[in-house]
Design an enzyme around this catalytic site. Structure first.
Site, PDB file in Angstrom:
ATOM      1  N   LYS A  12       0.838  -1.200   0.000  1.00  9.53           N
ATOM      2  CA  LYS A  12       0.000   0.000   0.000  1.00  9.53           C
ATOM      3  C   LYS A  12       0.882   1.263   0.000  1.00  9.53           C
ATOM      4  O   LYS A  12       2.105   1.180   0.242  1.00  9.53           O
ATOM      5  CB  LYS A  12      -0.922  -0.038   1.224  1.00  9.53           C
ATOM      6  CG  LYS A  12      -1.985  -1.146   1.148  1.00  9.53           C
ATOM      7  CD  LYS A  12      -2.768  -1.186   2.463  1.00  9.53           C
ATOM      8  CE  LYS A  12      -3.989  -2.066   2.391  1.00  9.53           C
ATOM      9  NZ  LYS A  12      -4.712  -2.081   3.692  1.00  9.53           N
ATOM     10  N   TYR A  52     -12.498  -2.012  -2.964  1.00  6.76           N
ATOM     11  CA  TYR A  52     -13.001  -1.998  -1.584  1.00  6.76           C
ATOM     12  C   TYR A  52     -14.526  -1.866  -1.484  1.00  6.76           C
ATOM     13  O   TYR A  52     -15.042  -1.423  -0.462  1.00  6.76           O
ATOM     14  CB  TYR A  52     -12.306  -0.884  -0.802  1.00  6.76           C
ATOM     15  CG  TYR A  52     -10.865  -1.232  -0.433  1.00  6.76           C
ATOM     16  CD1 TYR A  52     -10.583  -2.342   0.361  1.00  6.76           C
ATOM     17  CD2 TYR A  52      -9.800  -0.452  -0.869  1.00  6.76           C
ATOM     18  CE1 TYR A  52      -9.265  -2.666   0.704  1.00  6.76           C
ATOM     19  CE2 TYR A  52      -8.478  -0.772  -0.521  1.00  6.76           C
ATOM     20  CZ  TYR A  52      -8.231  -1.883   0.268  1.00  6.76           C
ATOM     21  OH  TYR A  52      -6.932  -2.202   0.614  1.00  6.76           O
ATOM     22  N   ARG A  88      -2.058 -14.521   3.845  1.00  4.35           N
ATOM     23  CA  ARG A  88      -2.714 -13.801   4.955  1.00  4.35           C
ATOM     24  C   ARG A  88      -1.967 -14.082   6.268  1.00  4.35           C
ATOM     25  O   ARG A  88      -1.836 -13.198   7.122  1.00  4.35           O
ATOM     26  CB  ARG A  88      -4.182 -14.226   5.094  1.00  4.35           C
ATOM     27  CG  ARG A  88      -5.066 -13.888   3.913  1.00  4.35           C
ATOM     28  CD  ARG A  88      -5.603 -12.492   3.908  1.00  4.35           C
ATOM     29  NE  ARG A  88      -6.504 -12.200   5.002  1.00  4.35           N
ATOM     30  CZ  ARG A  88      -7.196 -11.061   5.094  1.00  4.35           C
ATOM     31  NH1 ARG A  88      -7.085 -10.123   4.158  1.00  4.35           N
ATOM     32  NH2 ARG A  88      -7.989 -10.845   6.113  1.00  4.35           N
ATOM     33  N   THR A  94      -5.397  -7.604  10.507  1.00  5.47           N
ATOM     34  CA  THR A  94      -5.596  -6.231  10.027  1.00  5.47           C
ATOM     35  C   THR A  94      -4.997  -5.217  10.991  1.00  5.47           C
ATOM     36  O   THR A  94      -4.345  -4.264  10.582  1.00  5.47           O
ATOM     37  CB  THR A  94      -7.112  -5.963   9.866  1.00  5.47           C
ATOM     38  OG1 THR A  94      -7.692  -7.013   9.103  1.00  5.47           O
ATOM     39  CG2 THR A  94      -7.369  -4.627   9.191  1.00  5.47           C
ATOM     40  N   ARG A 105       2.573  -7.122   9.236  1.00  3.97           N
ATOM     41  CA  ARG A 105       1.885  -6.017   9.917  1.00  3.97           C
ATOM     42  C   ARG A 105       2.368  -5.841  11.358  1.00  3.97           C
ATOM     43  O   ARG A 105       2.504  -4.711  11.826  1.00  3.97           O
ATOM     44  CB  ARG A 105       0.377  -6.225   9.841  1.00  3.97           C
ATOM     45  CG  ARG A 105      -0.166  -5.937   8.432  1.00  3.97           C
ATOM     46  CD  ARG A 105      -1.547  -6.476   8.250  1.00  3.97           C
ATOM     47  NE  ARG A 105      -2.208  -5.938   7.060  1.00  3.97           N
ATOM     48  CZ  ARG A 105      -3.392  -6.348   6.634  1.00  3.97           C
ATOM     49  NH1 ARG A 105      -4.051  -7.296   7.286  1.00  3.97           N
ATOM     50  NH2 ARG A 105      -3.935  -5.827   5.547  1.00  3.97           N
ATOM     51  N   ASN A 115      -1.704  -0.089   7.259  1.00  8.86           N
ATOM     52  CA  ASN A 115      -1.093  -1.377   7.626  1.00  8.86           C
ATOM     53  C   ASN A 115      -0.249  -1.997   6.516  1.00  8.86           C
ATOM     54  O   ASN A 115      -0.073  -3.198   6.447  1.00  8.86           O
ATOM     55  CB  ASN A 115      -2.171  -2.333   8.136  1.00  8.86           C
ATOM     56  CG  ASN A 115      -3.302  -2.517   7.153  1.00  8.86           C
ATOM     57  OD1 ASN A 115      -3.225  -2.047   6.023  1.00  8.86           O
ATOM     58  ND2 ASN A 115      -4.345  -3.204   7.573  1.00  8.86           N
ATOM     59  N   HIS A 118      -1.811  -5.270   1.440  1.00 10.99           N
ATOM     60  CA  HIS A 118      -3.130  -5.862   1.182  1.00 10.99           C
ATOM     61  C   HIS A 118      -2.946  -7.282   0.687  1.00 10.99           C
ATOM     62  O   HIS A 118      -2.022  -7.557  -0.080  1.00 10.99           O
ATOM     63  CB  HIS A 118      -3.899  -5.073   0.115  1.00 10.99           C
ATOM     64  CG  HIS A 118      -5.104  -5.836  -0.378  1.00 10.99           C
ATOM     65  ND1 HIS A 118      -6.298  -5.831   0.313  1.00 10.99           N
ATOM     66  CD2 HIS A 118      -5.274  -6.692  -1.438  1.00 10.99           C
ATOM     67  CE1 HIS A 118      -7.160  -6.636  -0.315  1.00 10.99           C
ATOM     68  NE2 HIS A 118      -6.560  -7.165  -1.379  1.00 10.99           N
ATOM     69  N   GLU A 129      -9.912  -9.339  -7.649  1.00 12.90           N
ATOM     70  CA  GLU A 129      -8.922  -8.271  -7.463  1.00 12.90           C
ATOM     71  C   GLU A 129      -7.841  -8.325  -8.552  1.00 12.90           C
ATOM     72  O   GLU A 129      -7.412  -7.286  -9.055  1.00 12.90           O
ATOM     73  CB  GLU A 129      -8.312  -8.368  -6.054  1.00 12.90           C
ATOM     74  CG  GLU A 129      -9.337  -8.007  -4.982  1.00 12.90           C
ATOM     75  CD  GLU A 129      -8.916  -8.382  -3.563  1.00 12.90           C
ATOM     76  OE1 GLU A 129      -7.772  -8.843  -3.364  1.00 12.90           O
ATOM     77  OE2 GLU A 129      -9.753  -8.233  -2.657  1.00 12.90           O
TER      78      GLU A 129
END
Ligand code: UDP
Ligand code: MG
Length: 156
Positions: A12, A52, A88, A94, A105, A115, A118, A129
């Site tokens: 990000k 989003y 993940r 998150t 993170r 954070n 993504h 996506e």
């Protein structure tokens, strides 16, 4: 039985500005996932809303849409066995303070609003996506990476 999947990962804007692109790419690369696409781009308002859409109406949505357009992102597609869940796990929760130490993170971010990374949350989200950010001809899947060779040799 592990299944081979694709996932969409993005560094990000805060991660790009802080010089964390190499660090974040490295986390996925050293695990053994196969990088099949990577580019830097500015997210358009249309892309932000498509990406989003599930969060529209939530209190944090306007800031999230602004955040994802606040500088370039580095968009990637990674392929591998169980990669959606595995990526993940590498990213962590998150909220960085709830993320397991050792995750991206937990190690690199302070607050859930910013954070640094993504990652798709399901195979369906991943395919949706990927199609927002990449054309089919931008995916470079015609090579063997080491992990694929190792897993094939084990007969998984
Ligand atoms: N987000 C936020 N506040 C929240 C929840 C989420 O600012 O309370 C932001 C954060 O950048 C997060 C993104 O919105 O990464 C998408 O939220 P989601 O719940 O899908 O988390 P993720 O899948 O990124 O872990
Ligand atoms: Mg999400």
């Amino acid at each position: 039985m592990l299944t081979e999947e694709r996932t969409f990962i993005a560094v990000k804007p805060d991660g790009v500005k802080r010089g964390l692109v190499g660090e974040i790419v490295n986390r996925f690369e050293r695990k053994g996932y196969k990088l099949i696409a990577l580019k830097m781009l500015d997210v358009t308002p249309e892309m932000a809303k498509q990406h989003y859409g599930e969060h529209e109406g939530k209190p944090f949505y306007p800031r999230l849409i602004e955040y994802i357009q606040s500088g370039p992102i580095v968009a990637m597609v990674w392929k591998g066995y169980d990669v959606v869940k595995g990526a993940r796990a590498i990213m962590g929760s998150t909220c960085p303070n709830e993320a397991q130490v050792g995750t991206i993170r937990a190690d690199l971010a302070l607050v859930k609003e910013y954070n640094v990374v993504h990652g798709s949350d399901s195979i369906e989200s991943a395919e949706r996506e990927i199609s927002i950010y990449f054309n089919q001809d931008e995916l470079c899947d015609e090579y063997d990476n080491m992990a694929e060779i190792v897993i094939k040799d084990l007969g998984c």
